[in-house]
Design a protein around this motif. Structure first.
Motif, mmCIF file in Angstrom:
data_model
loop_
_atom_site.group_PDB
_atom_site.id
_atom_site.type_symbol
_atom_site.label_atom_id
_atom_site.label_comp_id
_atom_site.label_asym_id
_atom_site.label_seq_id
_atom_site.Cartn_x
_atom_site.Cartn_y
_atom_site.Cartn_z
ATOM 1 N N SER A 100 0.843 -1.187 0.000
ATOM 2 C CA SER A 100 0.000 0.000 0.000
ATOM 3 C C SER A 100 0.885 1.246 0.000
ATOM 4 C CB SER A 100 -0.881 0.009 1.255
ATOM 5 O OG SER A 100 -0.092 0.230 2.413
ATOM 6 N N PRO A 101 0.343 2.395 -0.405
ATOM 7 C CA PRO A 101 1.131 3.639 -0.353
ATOM 8 C C PRO A 101 1.638 3.939 1.050
ATOM 9 C CG PRO A 101 -0.828 3.946 -1.707
ATOM 10 C CD PRO A 101 -0.971 2.595 -1.072
ATOM 11 N N ASP A 102 0.852 3.606 2.084
ATOM 12 C CA ASP A 102 1.299 3.845 3.461
ATOM 13 C C ASP A 102 2.498 2.975 3.808
ATOM 14 O OD1 ASP A 102 -0.649 5.722 3.850
ATOM 15 O OD2 ASP A 102 -2.024 4.402 4.932
ATOM 16 N N ASP A 103 2.466 1.703 3.381
ATOM 17 C CA ASP A 103 3.604 0.807 3.636
ATOM 18 C C ASP A 103 4.857 1.312 2.934
ATOM 19 O OD1 ASP A 103 2.298 -0.993 5.296
ATOM 20 O OD2 ASP A 103 1.671 -2.288 3.651
ATOM 21 N N LYS A 104 4.697 1.757 1.692
ATOM 22 C CA LYS A 104 5.849 2.267 0.952
ATOM 23 C C LYS A 104 6.425 3.512 1.620
ATOM 24 C CE LYS A 104 4.592 0.479 -3.627
ATOM 25 N NZ LYS A 104 4.264 0.831 -5.033
ATOM 26 N N SER A 105 5.546 4.404 2.059
ATOM 27 C CA SER A 105 6.012 5.628 2.729
ATOM 28 C C SER A 105 6.749 5.300 4.025
ATOM 29 C CB SER A 105 4.826 6.551 3.030
ATOM 30 O OG SER A 105 4.223 6.990 1.837
ATOM 31 N N PRO A 346 6.950 -8.712 -0.636
ATOM 32 C CA PRO A 346 6.952 -7.381 -1.261
ATOM 33 C C PRO A 346 7.701 -6.339 -0.435
ATOM 34 C CG PRO A 346 4.766 -7.894 -0.391
ATOM 35 C CD PRO A 346 5.567 -9.154 -0.325
ATOM 36 N N MET A 347 7.739 -6.516 0.890
ATOM 37 C CA MET A 347 8.492 -5.573 1.727
ATOM 38 C C MET A 347 9.991 -5.689 1.476
ATOM 39 S SD MET A 347 6.673 -5.179 5.417
ATOM 40 C CE MET A 347 5.300 -4.022 5.559
ATOM 41 N N ILE A 348 10.478 -6.929 1.368
ATOM 42 C CA ILE A 348 11.888 -7.150 1.072
ATOM 43 C C ILE A 348 12.227 -6.554 -0.291
ATOM 44 C CG2 ILE A 348 13.613 -8.918 0.527
ATOM 45 C CD1 ILE A 348 13.087 -8.823 3.464
#
Length: 360
Positions: A100-105, A346-348
Motif C-alpha cells: 500500500s502507499p502507506d507501507d511504501k512511505s 513485497p516488503m523485502i
C-alpha cells in the motif's frame, strides 16, 4: 516485483491436485502461517466455500499426506504443511500483492530517514532493524565493507609502549587500534605522525593513503624522520589489516523476536538452534551470498539449506544495487517457517529498491 520460483518436486505435484484439494491444502497452510497450530478435518469443513463433510475432508487430507504435502504431528491430530508443502504453496499458489502507499512511505521514511549525513553502516543497521520489526524475525543485511575517505587521524599515547590509533572517516565511522611503540619514544613523534597524516592524507581512502605514503617513502618525498615514518606506517597497516579479513560485513538485528510466541518446548529448542546458526556468521554470509545470484526475491525453507537443517527455519532475501546497477549486498529476514511470506516478500523487494536508490 519478481520472485524466483524454481521448478521443484513440489511444483510437479500441482497436476495431481484438483480445485477441492487445493482449497483444503490452502486452508491448512493459512492456518499454520497464522497460528502455528495443526488444522483438523472438522474445522477445515467449516471453512470451505463448498459443503463437504469431515469424512470427505479426511479423504482429501490422506491424499495430500500421500503426496508429502502435509503431515500429522501427533496421532489423531490435525495436519500441518511439510517443508515440501510450504515450497509447493510458495512456488505455485501464494499470491503476492503490491504494498500500500502507506507501507511504501513507512519503508522510505525508515530507510531514508531525515538525517542524510548517516554513514552507510548506520543506514544498513537501520534497514536490518526495520526488517526485524515488520517481520517479527531477525533482520539481516550483508554488504561489502566500506573504505570511506579519511577525515581525521590521531595517535594518542596510552603508556610508554602503546598508543591508540584513531581514524575518523568522512562518513562518521570511527576505527580504533592499539599500536605497540618502541620504549622511550618521544611524544613529539606521535604529534609529527598525526600532523603528517592529517595534512597529507585527509580526503583519501585508506587504500589511497597507504599507496601515497609508500610512494612517498620510495621516492624520499617525505620530510618525516625515521621514527615518525614507522608510526605512520604501523598505523596505516593496522587499520588496513582489520579491513582485509572478511570483505563483507553482516548486520543482524531482532534476534529477541525469535523468542516470542513459542508454542512448546520443542519450539524453544528449535529457536536455540536458530540462534546458534545466526552466531555462525560464515554460514549466514554464505546463504545470503546465494541470494546475490538472482534478480528477484529468494526464499529458502528449512532443510533445503544445510544452515537451517536442524532449526527448520526460513529466509526471505533479495539483492540490492548501487547507482551503476551493480549488486552490492543482500537484505532479508530469517525466522520460523511460518513467516508471513505474502507480506514479507513485497516488503523485502521494495526495501531493496529504496536502499539501492539511497546508495546512488
Amino acid at each position: 516485483m519478481s520472485i524466483e520460483r524454481p521448478i521443484t518436486e513440489a511444483n510437479a505435484g500441482i497436476a495431481q491436485l484438483d480445485r477441492r484439494s487445493r482449497e483444503i491444502f490452502r486452508r491448512i497452510v493459512d492456518s499454520y502461517l497464522t497460528t502455528g497450530e495443526p488444522l483438523g478435518s472438522r474445522n477445515v469443513s467449516r471453512l470451505l466455500s463448498v459443503s463437504l463433510s469431515p469424512a470427505s475432508v479426511r479423504n482429501v487430507m490422506a491424499d495430500l499426506e500421500a503426496l508429502g504435502l502435509i503431515y500429522a504431528p501427533h496421532t489423531s491430530a490435525g495436519r500441518l504443511p511439510t517443508e515440501l508443502g510450504l515450497r509447493f504453496f510458495i512456488d505455485a499458489m501464494m499470491e503476492v500483492g503490491e504494498l500500500s502507499p502507506d507501507d511504501k512511505s513507512a519503508i522510505e521514511r525508515q530507510v531514508g530517514g531525515s538525517n542524510r549525513s548517516r554513514s552507510v553502516e548506520e543506514v544498513l543497521t537501520d534497514v536490518s532493524t526495520m526488517l526485524s520489526g515488520v517481520s517479527r524475525g531477525a533482520g539481516v543485511v550483508l554488504a561489502g565493507k566500506q573504505d570511506p575517505a579519511i577525515k581525521h587521524i590521531e595517535f594518542v599515547p596510552l603508556d610508554p609502549e602503546r598508543a591508540l590509533a584513531v581514524l575518523v572517516g568522512e562518513d562518521g565511522s570511527v576505527e580504533n587500534r592499539i599500536l605497540p611503540l618502541p620504549r622511550g619514544l618521544p611524544s613529539s613523534v606521535l604529534i609529527e605522525a598525526t600532523n603528517f597524516l592529517n595534512g597529507q592524507m585527509r580526503g583519501r581512502t585508506l587504500g589511497e593513503a597507504r599507496e601515497a605514503f609508500e610512494q612517498a617513502l620510495s621516492t624520499a618525498q617525505t620530510e618525516l624522520d625515521a621514527l615518525a615514518a614507522r608510526v605512520v606506517e604501523a598505523g596505516l597497516a593496522s587499520w588496513a589489516g582489520a579491513s582485509e579479513g572478511e570483505p563483507r560485513q553482516l548486520i543482524v538485528r531482532g534476534q529477541a523476536n525469535l523468542l516470542e510466541d513459542l508454542k512448546a518446548l520443542e519450539d524453544l529448542e528449535r529457536i536455540r538452534l536458530l540462534l546458534d546458526d545466526l552466531e555462525s556468521k560464515k554460514g549466514v554470509i554464505d546463504l545470503l551470498g546465494r541470494a546475490e545470484e538472482g534478480d528477484g526475491v529468494r526464499i529458502f525453507i528449512g532443510s533445503e539449506n544445510k544452515l537451517f537443517s536442524l532449526s527448520g527455519s526460513s529466509m526471505v532475501a533479495a539483492p540490492f544495487r548501487d547507482g551503476d546497477r551493480k549488486i552490492v549486498g543482500v537484505l532479508g529476514v530469517i525466522g520460523p517457517t511460518r513467516l508471513n511470506y505474502a507480506r514479507i516478500v513485497p516488503m523485502i523487494d521494495y526495501t531493496a529498491k529504496v536502499l539501492g536508490n539511497l546508495l546512488k
